[in-house]
Design a protein around this motif. Structure first.
Motif, PDB file in Angstrom:
ATOM      1  N   SER A 122       0.819  -1.214   0.000  1.00  0.00           N
ATOM      2  CA  SER A 122       0.000   0.000   0.000  1.00  0.00           C
ATOM      3  C   SER A 122       0.846   1.254   0.000  1.00  0.00           C
ATOM      4  CB  SER A 122      -0.925  -0.002   1.215  1.00  0.00           C
ATOM      5  OG  SER A 122      -0.182  -0.018   2.416  1.00  0.00           O
ATOM      6  N   SER A 123       2.117   1.148   0.445  1.00  0.00           N
ATOM      7  CA  SER A 123       3.011   2.312   0.425  1.00  0.00           C
ATOM      8  C   SER A 123       4.047   2.171  -0.671  1.00  0.00           C
ATOM      9  CB  SER A 123       3.720   2.449   1.782  1.00  0.00           C
ATOM     10  OG  SER A 123       4.504   1.308   2.053  1.00  0.00           O
ATOM     11  N   ALA A 145       4.288   3.330  -3.615  1.00  0.00           N
ATOM     12  CA  ALA A 145       4.650   4.508  -4.399  1.00  0.00           C
ATOM     13  C   ALA A 145       5.887   5.185  -3.846  1.00  0.00           C
ATOM     14  CB  ALA A 145       3.487   5.496  -4.413  1.00  0.00           C
ATOM     15  N   GLN A 156       6.222   8.158 -14.322  1.00  0.00           N
ATOM     16  CA  GLN A 156       4.786   8.179 -14.527  1.00  0.00           C
ATOM     17  C   GLN A 156       4.396   7.282 -15.700  1.00  0.00           C
ATOM     18  OE1 GLN A 156       3.413  12.248 -14.986  1.00  0.00           O
ATOM     19  NE2 GLN A 156       3.132  12.427 -12.782  1.00  0.00           N
ATOM     20  N   PHE A 212     -10.309   5.212  -7.458  1.00  0.00           N
ATOM     21  CA  PHE A 212      -9.264   6.226  -7.585  1.00  0.00           C
ATOM     22  C   PHE A 212      -9.697   7.374  -8.478  1.00  0.00           C
ATOM     23  CE2 PHE A 212      -7.337   2.197  -6.560  1.00  0.00           C
ATOM     24  CZ  PHE A 212      -6.383   2.512  -5.605  1.00  0.00           C
ATOM     25  N   MET A 268      -0.203   9.050 -14.136  1.00  0.00           N
ATOM     26  CA  MET A 268      -0.012   9.023 -12.687  1.00  0.00           C
ATOM     27  C   MET A 268       1.371   8.481 -12.362  1.00  0.00           C
ATOM     28  SD  MET A 268      -3.708   7.392 -11.605  1.00  0.00           S
ATOM     29  CE  MET A 268      -3.351   7.406  -9.855  1.00  0.00           C
ATOM     30  N   ASN A 269       1.821   8.769 -11.145  1.00  0.00           N
ATOM     31  CA  ASN A 269       3.036   8.163 -10.623  1.00  0.00           C
ATOM     32  C   ASN A 269       2.891   6.649 -10.686  1.00  0.00           C
ATOM     33  OD1 ASN A 269       4.604   6.964  -8.248  1.00  0.00           O
ATOM     34  ND2 ASN A 269       5.431   9.040  -8.328  1.00  0.00           N
ATOM     35  N   THR A 270       3.945   5.941 -11.087  1.00  0.00           N
ATOM     36  CA  THR A 270       3.833   4.489 -11.230  1.00  0.00           C
ATOM     37  C   THR A 270       3.475   3.799  -9.918  1.00  0.00           C
ATOM     38  OG1 THR A 270       6.243   4.306 -10.973  1.00  0.00           O
ATOM     39  CG2 THR A 270       5.360   4.299 -13.220  1.00  0.00           C
ATOM     40  N   GLU A 299       1.318   4.979  -7.765  1.00  0.00           N
ATOM     41  CA  GLU A 299      -0.137   5.099  -7.672  1.00  0.00           C
ATOM     42  C   GLU A 299      -0.827   4.135  -8.632  1.00  0.00           C
ATOM     43  OE1 GLU A 299       0.340   7.471  -4.643  1.00  0.00           O
ATOM     44  OE2 GLU A 299      -1.636   6.878  -5.357  1.00  0.00           O
ATOM     45  N   LYS A 358      -1.044   0.844  -7.121  1.00  0.00           N
ATOM     46  CA  LYS A 358      -2.167   0.714  -6.188  1.00  0.00           C
ATOM     47  C   LYS A 358      -3.465   0.364  -6.933  1.00  0.00           C
ATOM     48  CE  LYS A 358      -0.390   3.979  -2.732  1.00  0.00           C
ATOM     49  NZ  LYS A 358      -0.661   5.258  -2.028  1.00  0.00           N
ATOM     50  N   VAL A 359      -3.650   0.972  -8.104  1.00  0.00           N
ATOM     51  CA  VAL A 359      -4.817   0.645  -8.914  1.00  0.00           C
ATOM     52  C   VAL A 359      -4.759  -0.830  -9.323  1.00  0.00           C
ATOM     53  CG1 VAL A 359      -6.082   1.165 -11.037  1.00  0.00           C
ATOM     54  CG2 VAL A 359      -4.937   3.007  -9.785  1.00  0.00           C
TER      55      VAL A 359
END
Length: 474
Positions: free
Chosen positions: A21-22, A24, A32, A71, A94-96, A98, A101-102
């Motif tokens: 989950s962390s 990123a 990105q 998201f 988006m940042n990779t 993030e 997370k998707v």
């Protein structure tokens, strides 16, 4: 030490995504993408034509839509890959981390997902624009180089301080912003040659010697002032991609200069104090070091056994997490006769030439841990210097050879490793350097585990971070 001068100048791991989950913050950095890849357990290459024609089922598309909504995203099917995976497009970049997370959300919602991951955008490997970089064979050539361009795409050494325990430094355009406050530990005013003893000015006033200055019968130095510490500092952390001069091994790191070598060398007592101070220890009469160094570079030595004073200082530095990297020596003899290479707890470095074999001068033996480029008569190590012969002059660049030059290559790689995983202990750093070192392409008997491979060493440091993160999540 020879000096030549230059004019100034896929395997997809869903479990990791679900647990991360962390992710990123730790893995994605600033890259990105606007796409992700999904592979289902019932997809394979043989069904590629059907997949390409039909795309995704209504049920799977609905799950994808709900995952994206978590998201605030719309996800659109773009195509099917050669091996049956599906490419999904996000409606914004988006940042990779993030995007990961998707992907994790999608995998959590659908047990038929075999893997889901960001569709990362690859770029060409980092190649500095510094004009003398093409002369830095020690960084990129297959035989004697250290595979640094590959490592730079993962780490630049940011956040790590490296102490250069040496002759001090000269201000240099290619070191601007790279030097932190240091200290001059030379108590003997004759050696110091700067008008006083110990003080907070670690700049190098020059170390050229006239006949008899260092003792009766000792001749004048054959060459001008060495500016040795400046050369070492440039190898470790010269500014890079600034269109000037050379590139540094760990150009994101900072240098903490500790001046211990003057006109006639340096006393063990001063060097020991510098080791303690640079690593964050207390030295009587010396202000505390506000910039604790995790790596100590000692491109110096003397014949003899490891004395207790030096060993205790090394032990003290290691107790604070500092990695001590030292030169094996330049006498073409067993390094067990050279201190501090023969001290316990250090990483002793031999030198290889451009062909990847033992440099003609390099010490060798069982106390040597690894080897790194130090140059030889056919090609030296280019770094920052000063044009002054006795006293400081203009900025310049020059080529030196020696284990003094090999050592900062390793210190720089250690900084790259610690930047990615600051929890590594000195012993863990040494073990990873050895286990990832590559075979010598030319004979190098007694040169340790191999030539330091910057890319593999950084990978090993990052792998430890992932293992630790996975363990803590269980």
């Amino acid at each position: 030490m020879k000096r030549t001068t230059f004019p100034t100048l896929l395997k997809c791991a869903v479990a990791a995504l679900i647990a991360g989950s962390s992710l990123a913050a730790s893995a994605a950095m600033t890259a990105q993408t606007d796409r992700l890849i999904v592979k289902y357990k019932d997809s394979n290459a043989s069904s590629m034509s059907a997949l390409a024609a039909t795309g995704l089922s209504t049920g799977r598309q609905a799950i994808i839509t709900r995952a994206g909504q978590e998201f605030g995203l719309n996800l659109k099917h773009v195509r099917t890959t050669a091996l049956g995976a599906h490419v999904l497009k996000l409606d914004r970049a988006m940042n990779t981390g993030e995007v990961a997370k998707v992907a994790a959300e999608l995998a959590a919602r659908d047990p038929m997902v075999e893997c889901a991951e960001p569709d990362r955008i690859m770029t060409r490997l980092t190649t500095p624009n510094d004009p003398l970089y093409t002369s830095q064979w020690d960084y990129f050539e297959a035989a004697g180089g250290m595979r640094l361009p590959l490592a730079w795409d993962k780490s630049t050494g940011a956040g790590v301080n490296v102490a250069v325990i040496d002759t001090g430094y000269r201000p240099h355009a290619d070191l601007a912003g790279q030097i932190l406050p240091g200290y001059d530990f030379i108590a003997n005013t004759a050696f110091a040659a700067d008008g006083d003893g110990r003080d907070s000015d670690a700049k190098d006033p020059g170390d050229s010697v006239i006949a008899g200055q260092c003792g009766v019968g000792i001749p004048a130095q054959d060459e001008p002032s060495s500016w040795h510490g400046t050369h070492v500092a440039g190898t470790i952390a010269a500014k890079t991609n600034n269109g000037v001069g050379v590139a540094g091994v760990a150009f994101g790191a900072k240098i903490v200069p500790a001046r211990v070598l003057g006109k006639c060398g340096g006393y063990t007592s001063d060097i020991a104090d510098a080791i303690v101070w640079a690593s964050g220890g207390a030295v009587s009469g010396v202000p505390a070091n506000a910039n604790k160094a995790r790596v100590l570079n000692l491109s110096l030595g003397s014949t003899g056994t490891c004395d207790l004073t030096t060993q205790n200082a090394i032990n003290s530095a290691r107790s604070r997490g500092a990695v001590v990297v030292v030169a094996a020596g330049n006498s073409n003899m067993d390094a067990s006769t050279d201190s501090p290479a023969n001290c316990k707890g250090v990483i002793a470095v031999a030198a290889v030439g451009r062909n990847g074999g033992k440099a003609s001068y390099s010490n060798y033996g069982s106390v040597v841990d690894v080897a790194a480029p130090g140059g030889d008569t056919d090609a030296g190590i280019v770094s920052t210097l000063n044009a002054g012969t006795t006293t400081p002059g203009a900025d310049s660049y020059g080529s030196y050879i020696g284990t003094s030059m090999a050592t900062p290559h390793v210190a720089g790689v250690v900084a790259l490793m610690l930047s990615k995983n600051p929890k590594l202990t000195p012993d863990e750093v040494e073990a990873k350097l050895k286990s990832t070192a590559r075979r010598f392409p030319s004979p190098c008997a007694g040169c340790g585990a191999g030539i330091v491979d910057a890319n593999a060493a950084v990978d090993a440091a990052m792998s430890s971070t992932k293992v630790t993160a996975a363990a803590s999540s269980q």
